[in-house]
Design a protein around this motif. Structure first.
Motif, PDB file in Angstrom:
ATOM      1  N   ALA A 194      26.467  -5.521  55.405  1.00 39.48           N
ATOM      2  CA  ALA A 194      26.132  -5.477  53.977  1.00 39.48           C
ATOM      3  C   ALA A 194      24.966  -6.399  53.656  1.00 39.48           C
ATOM      4  O   ALA A 194      24.086  -6.050  52.862  1.00 39.48           O
ATOM      5  N   ALA A 197      30.127  -5.377  48.283  1.00 37.62           N
ATOM      6  CA  ALA A 197      31.023  -5.299  49.437  1.00 37.62           C
ATOM      7  C   ALA A 197      31.027  -6.614  50.202  1.00 37.62           C
ATOM      8  O   ALA A 197      32.058  -7.056  50.715  1.00 37.62           O
ATOM      9  N   ALA A 249      26.163  -2.860  48.253  1.00 34.85           N
ATOM     10  CA  ALA A 249      26.281  -3.549  49.542  1.00 34.85           C
ATOM     11  C   ALA A 249      26.595  -5.033  49.328  1.00 34.85           C
ATOM     12  O   ALA A 249      27.482  -5.589  49.985  1.00 34.85           O
ATOM     13  N   THR A 263      30.949   0.231  53.698  1.00 36.18           N
ATOM     14  CA  THR A 263      29.676  -0.490  53.785  1.00 36.18           C
ATOM     15  C   THR A 263      28.686   0.274  54.658  1.00 36.18           C
ATOM     16  O   THR A 263      27.508   0.424  54.297  1.00 36.18           O
ATOM     17  N   GLY A 271      21.792  -4.461  52.691  1.00 36.47           N
ATOM     18  CA  GLY A 271      21.500  -4.677  51.283  1.00 36.47           C
ATOM     19  C   GLY A 271      20.127  -5.295  51.087  1.00 36.47           C
ATOM     20  O   GLY A 271      19.390  -4.933  50.163  1.00 36.47           O
TER      21      GLY A 271
END
Length: 300
Positions: free
Chosen positions: A213, A182, A179, A150, A217
């Motif tokens: 993440a 994950a 991300a 990550t 993300g």
């Protein structure tokens, strides 16, 4: 199974609506800034411009919807096989595409509508074929690997965006999807949930992978929305958050299809990813959103 599906669908609606609102906020902030003030030397948005986009009311409401979607998605990841929960959640692509017609003035092509139809049909196949959800246990090394991977995704994505600039839209969308994928895996294997126990929960590297993440993300997805097609960026995200978690769920966590329906699950999975890739491709080459002015909210 039914509760899990309804939860995943609700998460999908939240994510799809949030993506469009964030795109509206990002583009309104870009219009209000001097042309050269918010970009790096490579043409991508700098941190200041991304922060400015995050302060618009549309982006804030979209982010709230993302948090709601995250909670619902986390629950769905515990109730359903990952290849089903992540794919249903990724159907926010359909919500994004439909709302972008109204809110972003985008005119979808026939190819884009066909690709969206393929994604919807694939979701029906997956829901039909999905069997039992596997377990939640994974070796301690897996939790550490998840955190390391990550971190690599987020750091690598941030560097790539700064180096590639405006050419990084699809890559940023894909990495944000990885991300979020994950994140889904982390939720699935997180210790200290059943039953709730703070000591193993706080000691679990998967918890910090989830936090990293989620934040990373969100940043990469925001950048993708700033510099690329909203449908293309979201479709790339779909691929990232679907393929890897689905494979991990089947190969290591015991997710399975109904007896005799593995072929249908594979077909649905492949069609879902193919449809998402098609939307990404046509959205960036034929979509009209790049040059279409975004209508300002009333009073702005």
């Amino acid at each position: 199974m039914l509760i899990g599906l309804l939860t995943a669908i609700a998460a999908s609606i939240c994510y799809g609506t949030g993506s469009v609102l964030q795109a509206v906020g990002s583009r309104r902030a870009a219009r209000m800034s001097p042309a050269a003030a918010g970009v790096t030397q490579h043409g991508g948005p700098n941190l200041a411009s991304t922060a400015k986009a995050a302060m618009t009311w549309e982006f804030i409401v979209g982010t709230i919807l993302d948090f709601v979607g995250f909670g619902l998605g986390a629950l769905a990841a515990r109730l359903l096989p990952l290849f089903l929960s992540q794919t249903v959640i990724s159907a926010n692509l359909v919500i994004t595409a439909v709302l972008s017609v109204k809110m972003l003035g985008i005119q979808l092509t026939r190819k884009e509508w066909t690709s969206i139809g393929v994604v919807c049909a694939a979701l029906v196949l997956l829901a039909t074929a999905a069997g039992h959800e596997g377990g939640h246990y994974a070796p301690a090394a897996t939790h550490w690997w998840l955190l390391a991977v990550t971190a690599l995704i987020i750091v690598g994505g941030t560097v790539a965006v700064r180096l590639l600039g405006a050419r990084a839209a699809i890559l940023a969308g894909l990495l944000s999807g990885l991300a979020f994928g994950a994140l889904g895996v982390g939720v699935r294997i997180l210790n200290g949930i059943e039953p709730l126990s703070l000591t193993p929960l706080l000691a679990d590297p998967a918890l910090y992978a989830i936090v990293l993440a989620g934040a990373g993300g969100m940043y990469l997805h925001t950048v993708a929305l700033q510099i690329g097609s909203v449908n293309g960026a979201t479709a790339a995200l779909v691929v990232g958050e679907t393929v890897l978690p689905g494979a991990i769920g089947v190969l290591w966590l015991g997710d399975a299809s109904r007896p005799g329906m593995a072929w249908l699950a594979v077909l649905g999975f492949v069609l879902a990813v193919t449809g998402a890739v098609a939307v990404a491709w046509y959205g960036n080459h034929e979509g009209a959103d790049a040059d279409t002015p975004v209508p300002s909210p009333a009073g702005v």
